[in-house]
Scaffold this motif. Structure first.
Motif, PDB file in Angstrom:
ATOM      1  N   GLY A  95       3.611 -10.096  -3.357  1.00 47.13           N
ATOM      2  CA  GLY A  95       3.089  -9.802  -2.027  1.00 47.13           C
ATOM      3  C   GLY A  95       1.585  -9.724  -2.049  1.00 47.13           C
ATOM      4  O   GLY A  95       0.928 -10.156  -2.993  1.00 47.13           O
ATOM      5  N   LYS A  96       1.055  -9.122  -1.005  1.00 49.24           N
ATOM      6  CA  LYS A  96      -0.385  -8.991  -0.857  1.00 49.24           C
ATOM      7  C   LYS A  96      -0.727  -7.506  -0.963  1.00 49.24           C
ATOM      8  O   LYS A  96      -0.066  -6.667  -0.356  1.00 49.24           O
ATOM      9  CB  LYS A  96      -0.805  -9.542   0.507  1.00 49.24           C
ATOM     10  CG  LYS A  96      -2.285  -9.728   0.661  1.00 49.24           C
ATOM     11  CD  LYS A  96      -2.598 -10.377   1.987  1.00 49.24           C
ATOM     12  CE  LYS A  96      -2.872 -11.829   1.796  1.00 49.24           C
ATOM     13  NZ  LYS A  96      -3.430 -12.471   2.977  1.00 49.24           N
ATOM     14  N   TYR A  97      -1.779  -7.202  -1.721  1.00 56.91           N
ATOM     15  CA  TYR A  97      -2.159  -5.813  -1.959  1.00 56.91           C
ATOM     16  C   TYR A  97      -3.658  -5.619  -1.761  1.00 56.91           C
ATOM     17  O   TYR A  97      -4.436  -6.542  -1.940  1.00 56.91           O
ATOM     18  CB  TYR A  97      -1.779  -5.387  -3.386  1.00 56.91           C
ATOM     19  CG  TYR A  97      -0.284  -5.417  -3.600  1.00 56.91           C
ATOM     20  CD1 TYR A  97       0.490  -4.310  -3.307  1.00 56.91           C
ATOM     21  CD2 TYR A  97       0.352  -6.557  -4.061  1.00 56.91           C
ATOM     22  CE1 TYR A  97       1.859  -4.335  -3.480  1.00 56.91           C
ATOM     23  CE2 TYR A  97       1.718  -6.603  -4.230  1.00 56.91           C
ATOM     24  CZ  TYR A  97       2.479  -5.483  -3.938  1.00 56.91           C
ATOM     25  OH  TYR A  97       3.828  -5.516  -4.087  1.00 56.91           O
ATOM     26  N   VAL A  98      -4.022  -4.384  -1.429  1.00 58.09           N
ATOM     27  CA  VAL A  98      -5.423  -4.006  -1.314  1.00 58.09           C
ATOM     28  C   VAL A  98      -5.660  -2.893  -2.324  1.00 58.09           C
ATOM     29  O   VAL A  98      -4.893  -1.926  -2.382  1.00 58.09           O
ATOM     30  CB  VAL A  98      -5.759  -3.510   0.118  1.00 58.09           C
ATOM     31  CG1 VAL A  98      -7.169  -2.972   0.182  1.00 58.09           C
ATOM     32  CG2 VAL A  98      -5.560  -4.622   1.122  1.00 58.09           C
ATOM     33  N   ILE A  99      -6.700  -3.036  -3.128  1.00 58.67           N
ATOM     34  CA  ILE A  99      -7.061  -2.011  -4.105  1.00 58.67           C
ATOM     35  C   ILE A  99      -8.289  -1.301  -3.565  1.00 58.67           C
ATOM     36  O   ILE A  99      -9.310  -1.931  -3.316  1.00 58.67           O
ATOM     37  CB  ILE A  99      -7.367  -2.639  -5.481  1.00 58.67           C
ATOM     38  CG1 ILE A  99      -6.146  -3.400  -5.990  1.00 58.67           C
ATOM     39  CG2 ILE A  99      -7.796  -1.573  -6.467  1.00 58.67           C
ATOM     40  CD1 ILE A  99      -6.415  -4.230  -7.219  1.00 58.67           C
ATOM     41  N   MET A 100      -8.169   0.024  -3.379  1.00 54.59           N
ATOM     42  CA  MET A 100      -9.286   0.799  -2.815  1.00 54.59           C
ATOM     43  C   MET A 100      -9.565   2.010  -3.688  1.00 54.59           C
ATOM     44  O   MET A 100      -8.644   2.680  -4.141  1.00 54.59           O
ATOM     45  CB  MET A 100      -8.945   1.263  -1.395  1.00 54.59           C
ATOM     46  CG  MET A 100      -8.853   0.133  -0.407  1.00 54.59           C
ATOM     47  SD  MET A 100      -8.576   0.696   1.264  1.00 54.59           S
ATOM     48  CE  MET A 100     -10.085   1.546   1.606  1.00 54.59           C
ATOM     49  N   ARG A 101     -10.836   2.282  -3.868  1.00 55.40           N
ATOM     50  CA  ARG A 101     -11.263   3.471  -4.603  1.00 55.40           C
ATOM     51  C   ARG A 101     -11.512   4.583  -3.608  1.00 55.40           C
ATOM     52  O   ARG A 101     -12.164   4.376  -2.580  1.00 55.40           O
ATOM     53  CB  ARG A 101     -12.541   3.177  -5.380  1.00 55.40           C
ATOM     54  CG  ARG A 101     -13.023   4.361  -6.180  1.00 55.40           C
ATOM     55  CD  ARG A 101     -14.328   4.012  -6.897  1.00 55.40           C
ATOM     56  NE  ARG A 101     -14.957   5.198  -7.371  1.00 55.40           N
ATOM     57  CZ  ARG A 101     -15.817   5.934  -6.680  1.00 55.40           C
ATOM     58  NH1 ARG A 101     -16.148   5.576  -5.466  1.00 55.40           N
ATOM     59  NH2 ARG A 101     -16.350   7.018  -7.182  1.00 55.40           N
ATOM     60  N   ASP A 102     -11.003   5.769  -3.910  1.00 53.76           N
ATOM     61  CA  ASP A 102     -11.250   6.927  -3.062  1.00 53.76           C
ATOM     62  C   ASP A 102     -12.708   7.321  -3.223  1.00 53.76           C
ATOM     63  O   ASP A 102     -13.177   7.541  -4.337  1.00 53.76           O
ATOM     64  CB  ASP A 102     -10.339   8.084  -3.478  1.00 53.76           C
ATOM     65  CG  ASP A 102     -10.384   9.245  -2.511  1.00 53.76           C
ATOM     66  OD1 ASP A 102     -11.506   9.625  -2.099  1.00 53.76           O
ATOM     67  OD2 ASP A 102      -9.322   9.769  -2.166  1.00 53.76           O
TER      68      ASP A 102
END
Length: 142
Positions: A95-102
């Motif tokens: 699938g499609k994912y978003v990686i985000m840093r807090d």
């Protein structure tokens, strides 16, 4: 401006403290590109109110491997982080994912997003470009 000539090491240390991510990023890019040297330039605004005109104060040339050692950038750690993301995403369904840093904590989050996410903007941009090209073509014919 005065320190750059007399205390270049102190200026670099200060920049490393304030902009360590940028320096590490540039060093990593140099290492990955296989560059034999990298130049770091120090610039200053001509006048504090003018954000567009700058003057070059000094440049320093480094070998990327030596500079990486100097700023304690470990290549093994760089690849280790990449390996971590690969292993993490291997476990997830395709699938499609978003990686985000807090921004407030040392946490990285991975969010699954619907397959069509972020594609609508690109399709609209393409359609607008095609329309602009068609309009330009019509004007030229007249």
């Amino acid at each position: 401006r005065d320190k750059i000539d007399n205390q270049a090491g102190a200026v670099l240390a200060s920049e490393l403290k304030n902009n360590s991510f940028k320096l590490a990023k540039w060093t990593a890019q140099s290492l990955l590109a296989g560059a034999s040297q990298m130049k770091i330039g120090f610039v200053s605004r001509v006048s504090p109110k003018n954000a567009y005109e700058h003057t070059i104060l000094a440049t320093q040339t480094y070998r990327p491997m030596d500079f990486a050692t100097q700023i304690t950038l470990n290549q093994g750690t760089m690849w280790g982080i990449m390996r971590l993301f690969i292993k993490l995403l291997e476990k997830e369904p395709e699938g499609k994912y978003v990686i985000m840093r807090d921004p407030n904590r040392a946490i990285v989050r991975v969010y699954g997003v619907p397959p069509g996410t972020f594609e609508e903007e690109d399709e609209n941009d393409d359609e607008e470009e095609e329309e602009d090209e068609e309009e330009d073509g019509e004007e030229e014919k007249e």
